[in-house]
Design an enzyme around this catalytic site. Sequence first.
Site, short mmCIF file in Angstrom:
data_model
loop_
_atom_site.label_atom_id
_atom_site.label_comp_id
_atom_site.label_asym_id
_atom_site.label_seq_id
_atom_site.Cartn_x
_atom_site.Cartn_y
_atom_site.Cartn_z
N SER A 179 57.87 3.81 -19.56
CA SER A 179 58.27 2.95 -18.44
C SER A 179 59.20 1.82 -18.86
O SER A 179 59.22 0.77 -18.22
CB SER A 179 57.02 2.36 -17.77
OG SER A 179 56.25 1.62 -18.71
N GLY A 180 59.98 2.02 -19.93
CA GLY A 180 61.01 1.05 -20.29
C GLY A 180 62.27 1.27 -19.46
O GLY A 180 62.23 1.91 -18.40
N ALA B 176 64.95 3.17 -19.97
CA ALA B 176 65.35 4.57 -19.80
C ALA B 176 64.47 5.26 -18.77
O ALA B 176 64.95 5.98 -17.90
CB ALA B 176 65.28 5.30 -21.14
N TRP C 211 61.25 -6.71 -24.20
CA TRP C 211 61.27 -7.68 -25.30
C TRP C 211 62.69 -7.93 -25.81
O TRP C 211 62.89 -8.81 -26.65
CB TRP C 211 60.41 -7.16 -26.45
CG TRP C 211 58.93 -7.25 -26.18
CD1 TRP C 211 58.30 -7.06 -24.99
CD2 TRP C 211 57.91 -7.51 -27.13
NE1 TRP C 211 56.95 -7.19 -25.14
CE2 TRP C 211 56.67 -7.46 -26.44
CE3 TRP C 211 57.90 -7.77 -28.50
CZ2 TRP C 211 55.45 -7.68 -27.08
CZ3 TRP C 211 56.68 -7.98 -29.13
CH2 TRP C 211 55.48 -7.94 -28.43
N GLY D 197 68.75 -10.15 -26.75
CA GLY D 197 70.20 -10.35 -26.85
C GLY D 197 70.99 -9.98 -25.63
O GLY D 197 71.58 -10.84 -24.96
N GLU E 194 77.63 -10.73 -31.08
CA GLU E 194 76.54 -10.53 -32.03
C GLU E 194 77.07 -9.90 -33.30
O GLU E 194 78.23 -9.46 -33.36
CB GLU E 194 75.43 -9.68 -31.39
CG GLU E 194 74.80 -10.34 -30.18
CD GLU E 194 73.65 -9.55 -29.60
OE1 GLU E 194 73.46 -8.39 -30.00
OE2 GLU E 194 72.93 -10.08 -28.74
N HIS F 273 64.90 -5.82 -38.20
CA HIS F 273 65.58 -7.00 -37.67
C HIS F 273 65.49 -8.10 -38.73
O HIS F 273 64.41 -8.37 -39.25
CB HIS F 273 64.92 -7.47 -36.37
CG HIS F 273 65.78 -8.40 -35.59
ND1 HIS F 273 66.02 -9.69 -35.99
CD2 HIS F 273 66.48 -8.23 -34.43
CE1 HIS F 273 66.82 -10.27 -35.11
NE2 HIS F 273 67.11 -9.40 -34.15
N ARG G 94 73.10 -5.75 -39.25
CA ARG G 94 71.70 -6.08 -39.50
C ARG G 94 71.17 -5.55 -40.83
O ARG G 94 70.37 -6.21 -41.49
CB ARG G 94 70.83 -5.53 -38.36
CG ARG G 94 71.02 -6.30 -37.07
CD ARG G 94 70.22 -5.67 -35.95
NE ARG G 94 70.33 -6.48 -34.74
CZ ARG G 94 69.76 -6.16 -33.58
NH1 ARG G 94 69.08 -5.04 -33.48
NH2 ARG G 94 69.90 -6.94 -32.54
N HIS H 13 62.23 -3.00 -36.51
CA HIS H 13 62.75 -3.38 -35.19
C HIS H 13 63.17 -2.20 -34.33
O HIS H 13 62.88 -2.17 -33.14
CB HIS H 13 63.93 -4.32 -35.39
CG HIS H 13 64.53 -4.85 -34.12
ND1 HIS H 13 63.79 -5.56 -33.20
CD2 HIS H 13 65.79 -4.77 -33.62
CE1 HIS H 13 64.57 -5.92 -32.19
NE2 HIS H 13 65.79 -5.44 -32.41
N GLU I 100 65.09 5.02 -27.11
CA GLU I 100 64.83 4.93 -28.54
C GLU I 100 64.15 6.16 -29.12
O GLU I 100 64.27 6.43 -30.32
CB GLU I 100 63.98 3.68 -28.82
CG GLU I 100 63.93 3.28 -30.28
CD GLU I 100 63.22 1.97 -30.51
OE1 GLU I 100 62.98 1.62 -31.69
OE2 GLU I 100 62.88 1.27 -29.52
N ARG J 18 72.01 1.00 -35.99
CA ARG J 18 72.37 0.65 -34.61
C ARG J 18 73.15 -0.66 -34.57
O ARG J 18 72.73 -1.68 -35.13
CB ARG J 18 71.10 0.49 -33.76
CG ARG J 18 71.35 0.03 -32.34
CD ARG J 18 70.04 -0.13 -31.60
NE ARG J 18 69.25 -1.24 -32.10
CZ ARG J 18 69.15 -2.44 -31.51
NH1 ARG J 18 69.82 -2.67 -30.40
NH2 ARG J 18 68.39 -3.38 -32.01
#
Length: 528
Positions: A12-13, A15, A44, A47, A112, A234, A280, A341, A365, A376
């Site tokens: 249920s994110g 996507a 969560w 950015g 970023e 991260h 990163r 992350h 993901e 990524r």
Amino acid sequence: MVHHFDILVIGSGLAGQSAALRLANTHKVGLISKRGLEDSASGWAQGGIAAVLDSQDSIEAHIQDTITAGAYLNDPVATRFVIENGRRAIGWLIDQGVPFTRDTSGYHLTREGGHSARRVIHVADMTGLAVQNTLTKKVRENPNITVLEQHIAIDLITGEKLGLTDNRCYGAYALDSESGDVMTIGAQHTLIATGGAGKVYLYTTNPDTSTGDGIAMAWRAGCRISNMEFIQFHPTCLYHPQAKSFLISEAVRGEGGLLCLPDGTRFMPDHDSRGELAPRDVVARAIDFEMKKRGLDCVYLDISHKPANFLHEHFPNILARCLELGIDIAREPIPVVPAAHYTCGGIVTDLHARTNIPGLYAAGEASCTGLHGANRLASNSLLECIVFSEAACNDIATQPRINIPPLPEWDESRVSDPDEEIVISHNWDELRRFMWDYVGIVRTTKRLQRAQHRIRLLEREINEFYSNFRVSHDLIELRNLVLTADLIVQCALKRRESRGLHFSRDYPELLEVARNSRLRKRSPLRRL
């Protein structure tokens, strides 16, 4: 009872919810959420979403930044597909009512690490939460979407498991975590949108739901898996005993934040000419190096040289959370450490989000589309969620209806209630600790082999437990975590070079040709 939907969305994110909303106009949709609809890694994300929205930016520049960050392992066709569809994806979110931050010239775009231009559209420093809340309200109001909260998928139902000649996906079994009952759910098409596997590590920025469920289910069903060794750490997770999984956004460095040692000395220029704006993986390894070299518990991210009103405007959530913990980021640096992350690998899909199993799609993901390569690029993940969930919906709309065969109910006639639940928690802790120690930011072949040996022992114990006792939420997650850990280690052992997020002391060089690490189908476990 056997429940039937046209489409079953597992996760249920962003996507999952965006796919459910797109399909609900013409289909009856079942949406499985492990916790509540609001609980996902998407929510969560601080950015923002990367897309070419400025006339000074270009599609080619975004593609090049993505491929550079991905260490040239990216699929060029998939990368172009996502980025060329970026503006339309953002337009869809705006149409849904997402309140992106504006400035005097229009929507505010931030920059970023790894990006050559300002192209990250955002909602202050709470983009994921704002997107999630906007879509969740629409999902709850849609009469064609049946939301199954507090449900966790156990396994996919495929033709092979049913003894048929095909291996099409016909739905899934799911546990109602509140009642303890297992539902049999049939569907014309199934979309896996379960997110990543950050909880396989001791330290992670991910929510507790990120246990690799979709990846593990897909592997057991016979899907191809790729590039699981590329776990993005991260660089800047808040280091504080009371701060669980709270990350300090990439945008803090993008807006001028400096990484420092306890004495205030900057160290990133010693590791990369791009300094704090390096990708990163570079920043995470630099922090890991400095911490181990100097015996530090953390390093510091300093944005205190910026005006207080700037910090209030751009980072209100980070500012407030740090203040709650006694850290005033307008006056002092933020203690940070790297943490697991993002899972860059996953279920192999094509440009329509199709897996190699008919009727089964994957987005977000949990998938491996080829966009991220070996690392990524910041803020490309939410974009990928929207673009590939739309691609799945477009493909589903063209598919003819099928006859779903009789689906057997979940068989618990040969199992009993577990006698010692402590086995689950002990195995969970052991797995996460040795994955952090042996399969972390810097790896060696010997460490990977040690991890694999421990994983095999845990797998045997957990599978025996799974075979003899009734399933529970924690047992399902642990079973999936152990399998996901095994896939990570298998891929890491196959890669005899250092590329992107995978750094091996035994193979520090970069091979001339970039190749994906692919794991092929094995016989699925049978339990009906």
